[in-house]
Design a protein around this motif. Structure first.
Motif, PDB file in Angstrom:
ATOM      1  N   THR A  17     -34.808 -14.236 -13.658  1.00  0.00           N
ATOM      2  CA  THR A  17     -35.842 -14.421 -12.631  1.00  0.00           C
ATOM      3  C   THR A  17     -36.969 -13.424 -12.840  1.00  0.00           C
ATOM      4  N   GLY A  18     -38.157 -13.820 -12.419  1.00  0.00           N
ATOM      5  CA  GLY A  18     -39.316 -12.949 -12.554  1.00  0.00           C
ATOM      6  C   GLY A  18     -39.848 -12.924 -13.970  1.00  0.00           C
ATOM      7  N   VAL A  19     -40.728 -11.964 -14.232  1.00  0.00           N
ATOM      8  CA  VAL A  19     -41.312 -11.790 -15.566  1.00  0.00           C
ATOM      9  C   VAL A  19     -40.630 -10.602 -16.221  1.00  0.00           C
ATOM     10  N   ASP A  20     -40.133 -10.836 -17.436  1.00  0.00           N
ATOM     11  CA  ASP A  20     -39.412  -9.804 -18.179  1.00  0.00           C
ATOM     12  C   ASP A  20     -40.031  -9.627 -19.559  1.00  0.00           C
ATOM     13  N   LEU A  21     -40.182  -8.392 -19.984  1.00  0.00           N
ATOM     14  CA  LEU A  21     -40.559  -8.087 -21.354  1.00  0.00           C
ATOM     15  C   LEU A  21     -39.360  -7.421 -22.006  1.00  0.00           C
ATOM     16  N   ILE A  22     -38.910  -7.982 -23.117  1.00  0.00           N
ATOM     17  CA  ILE A  22     -37.772  -7.422 -23.830  1.00  0.00           C
ATOM     18  C   ILE A  22     -38.251  -6.970 -25.194  1.00  0.00           C
ATOM     19  N   ASP A  48     -44.810  -5.478 -11.536  1.00  0.00           N
ATOM     20  CA  ASP A  48     -44.664  -6.927 -11.514  1.00  0.00           C
ATOM     21  C   ASP A  48     -43.908  -7.479 -12.728  1.00  0.00           C
ATOM     22  N   VAL A  49     -43.413  -6.578 -13.588  1.00  0.00           N
ATOM     23  CA  VAL A  49     -42.690  -6.981 -14.797  1.00  0.00           C
ATOM     24  C   VAL A  49     -41.467  -6.088 -14.942  1.00  0.00           C
ATOM     25  N   ASN A  50     -40.351  -6.681 -15.368  1.00  0.00           N
ATOM     26  CA  ASN A  50     -39.151  -5.913 -15.711  1.00  0.00           C
ATOM     27  C   ASN A  50     -39.208  -5.619 -17.203  1.00  0.00           C
ATOM     28  N   LEU A  74     -41.463  -8.473 -29.308  1.00  0.00           N
ATOM     29  CA  LEU A  74     -41.519  -8.404 -27.852  1.00  0.00           C
ATOM     30  C   LEU A  74     -41.422  -9.828 -27.331  1.00  0.00           C
ATOM     31  N   LEU A  75     -40.422 -10.055 -26.519  1.00  0.00           N
ATOM     32  CA  LEU A  75     -40.190 -11.377 -25.945  1.00  0.00           C
ATOM     33  C   LEU A  75     -40.565 -11.314 -24.475  1.00  0.00           C
ATOM     34  N   ILE A  76     -41.312 -12.306 -24.005  1.00  0.00           N
ATOM     35  CA  ILE A  76     -41.662 -12.373 -22.591  1.00  0.00           C
ATOM     36  C   ILE A  76     -41.002 -13.612 -22.012  1.00  0.00           C
ATOM     37  N   LYS A  77     -40.232 -13.397 -20.949  1.00  0.00           N
ATOM     38  CA  LYS A  77     -39.576 -14.495 -20.251  1.00  0.00           C
ATOM     39  C   LYS A  77     -40.111 -14.553 -18.825  1.00  0.00           C
ATOM     40  N   LYS A  78     -40.252 -15.779 -18.330  1.00  0.00           N
ATOM     41  CA  LYS A  78     -40.630 -15.969 -16.927  1.00  0.00           C
ATOM     42  C   LYS A  78     -39.614 -16.912 -16.318  1.00  0.00           C
TER      43      LYS A  78
END
Length: 104
Positions: A17-22, A48-50, A74-78
């Motif tokens: 859930t939310g916006v994540d940067l891995i 606003d980002v994990n 860098l992976l961004i998930k929403k």
């Protein structure tokens, strides 16, 4: 916000859930060492980002499943879906612009 280490076993749950940067990285990777402080700086200014880091040597399952072929990636998930992937060093201003697309 702080950058948190994440493991294979908790990846799906923590990034659902939310916006994540891995940040997929490794201890031996020079560009990863350059990218890490940039991510920490960006994370300090955003609530606003994990932000997560995943060592690909210690957590190969997720990196293989997602198709990480080079690091840093860098992976961004929403909301659990991959919406962006960035390979190689990315400066803070560019990273913020990319994240803004998914948080505004």
């Amino acid at each position: 916000m702080a950058v948190t280490d994440i493991k294979d076993a908790e990846f799906d749950e923590k990034t659902s859930t939310g916006v994540d940067l891995i940040d997929f990285w490794a201890t031996w990777c020079g560009p990863c060492k350059m990218q890490s402080p940039v991510i920490e700086h960006v994370a300090e200014g955003r609530s606003d980002v994990n932000f997560y880091k995943m060592d690909v040597d210690e957590n190969p399952k997720t990196a293989q499943e997602i198709g990480v072929l080079a690091i840093p990636t860098l992976l961004i998930k929403k909301d659990g879906e991959v919406v962006d992937r960035i390979t190689g060093y990315t400066p803070a201003d560019e990273l913020n612009k990319i994240l803004d697309k998914y948080t505004k």
